[in-house]
Design an enzyme around this catalytic site. Structure first.
Site, mmCIF file in Angstrom:
data_model
loop_
_atom_site.group_PDB
_atom_site.id
_atom_site.type_symbol
_atom_site.label_atom_id
_atom_site.label_comp_id
_atom_site.label_asym_id
_atom_site.label_seq_id
_atom_site.Cartn_x
_atom_site.Cartn_y
_atom_site.Cartn_z
ATOM 1 N N LYS A 71 -7.272 -5.860 29.605
ATOM 2 C CA LYS A 71 -7.306 -5.692 28.139
ATOM 3 C C LYS A 71 -8.262 -4.563 27.794
ATOM 4 O O LYS A 71 -9.432 -4.582 28.197
ATOM 5 C CB LYS A 71 -7.753 -7.009 27.516
ATOM 6 C CG LYS A 71 -7.449 -7.161 26.057
ATOM 7 C CD LYS A 71 -7.808 -8.578 25.630
ATOM 8 C CE LYS A 71 -7.513 -8.827 24.190
ATOM 9 N NZ LYS A 71 -8.024 -10.145 23.786
HETATM 10 C C1 E4P Z 1 -6.666 -11.205 20.782
HETATM 11 O O1 E4P Z 1 -6.399 -11.036 21.931
HETATM 12 C C2 E4P Z 1 -7.994 -11.607 20.292
HETATM 13 O O2 E4P Z 1 -8.627 -12.346 21.296
HETATM 14 C C3 E4P Z 1 -7.961 -12.500 19.087
HETATM 15 O O3 E4P Z 1 -6.670 -12.817 18.677
HETATM 16 C C4 E4P Z 1 -8.916 -12.166 18.025
HETATM 17 O O4 E4P Z 1 -8.791 -13.099 16.990
HETATM 18 P P1 E4P Z 1 -9.907 -13.376 15.897
HETATM 19 O O5 E4P Z 1 -9.688 -12.425 14.783
HETATM 20 O O6 E4P Z 1 -9.631 -14.792 15.467
HETATM 21 O O7 E4P Z 1 -11.243 -13.213 16.555
#
Ligand code: E4P
Length: 217
Positions: A88
């Site tokens: 990622k």
């Molecule tokens: C995506 O991979 C992220 O981990 C995640 O969806 C972020 O979400 P949040 O806005 O609830 O922190």
């Protein structure tokens, strides 16, 4: 549409896996910190454990560096943990270069922190396996996050991009339904949003009545 769970909480991952509908897991540094995972060895071990719990799903593991060379080194180490690891990478200039490098070297990537169609086009050009638009955070800032999913889906279909749209930052069941309607390939959700899909008051009322009438059968 594939279902990923967006957490580093092992109990939540096991519960979603036991439901039989889980296709993968996404994590991020905030989610890892929330579970108290500290230190490189513990972080790498946590990813391995997640891969064991969800043996047939893609597991996103996020790099912590922000320059090209370090992202490549870090991503190679993450990818070597398990065949299902997806590296990622944040949507920054060096991140795009790193995504291209991983694409050219057969390693899957998830381009994270995407908030615009332009960013999604760049991620796809670099060959990202997944692009992660953060729809809840867009909603939080007063705009319509799900609208971006539809826009990216339309652009990718028109241009023939193969990058999968991984709708992220999901806040509730309605987000999941809208993402399915708008053409997201994957939705990554907290456990409570997935479980909220089960709920309807008429289901509860109907089941209570069936069980009551069953006693008269
Ligand atoms: C995506 O991979 C992220 O981990 C995640 O969806 C972020 O979400 P949040 O806005 O609830 O922190």
């Amino acid at each position: 549409m594939k279902f990923f769970i967006d957490t580093a909480n092992l109990a939540h991952i096991k519960e979603a896996q036991d439901l039989g509908i889980l296709d993968g897991v996404t994590t991020n540094p905030s989610l890892m910190a929330k579970e108290g995972i500290k230190g490189t060895d513990n972080i790498l071990q946590h990813y391995k454990t997640i891969c064991e719990i969800v043996p047939n799903g893609d597991i996103s593991a996020e790099v912590l560096s922000t320059d090209f060379a370090s992202m490549v080194e870090e991503g190679k180490k993450l990818a070597s943990l398990h065949k299902n690891i997806v590296v990622k990478i944040p949507m920054i200039k060096d991140g795009i270069k790193a995504i291209k490098w991983f694409t050219d070297n057969g390693i899957k990537t998830n381009c994270t922190l995407v908030f615009s169609a332009g960013q999604a086009i760049l991620a796809a050009k670099a060959g990202a396996t997944y692009v992660s638009p953060f729809i809840g955070r867009i909603d939080d800032s007063g705009w319509d996050g799900t609208q971006l999913i539809g826009q990216i889906a339309s652009i990718y279909a028109t241009q023939g991009f193969e990058t999968e749209i991984l709708a992220a930052s999901i806040r509730n069941a309605n987000h999941i339904i809208q993402c399915a309607e708008l053409g997201a390939d994957v939705c990554t959700c907290p456990l409570d949003a997935i479980l909220a899909l089960l709920k309807h008051p008429l289901t509860d009322i109907g089941l209570a009545k069936f069980l009551e009438d069953a006693k008269k059968m």
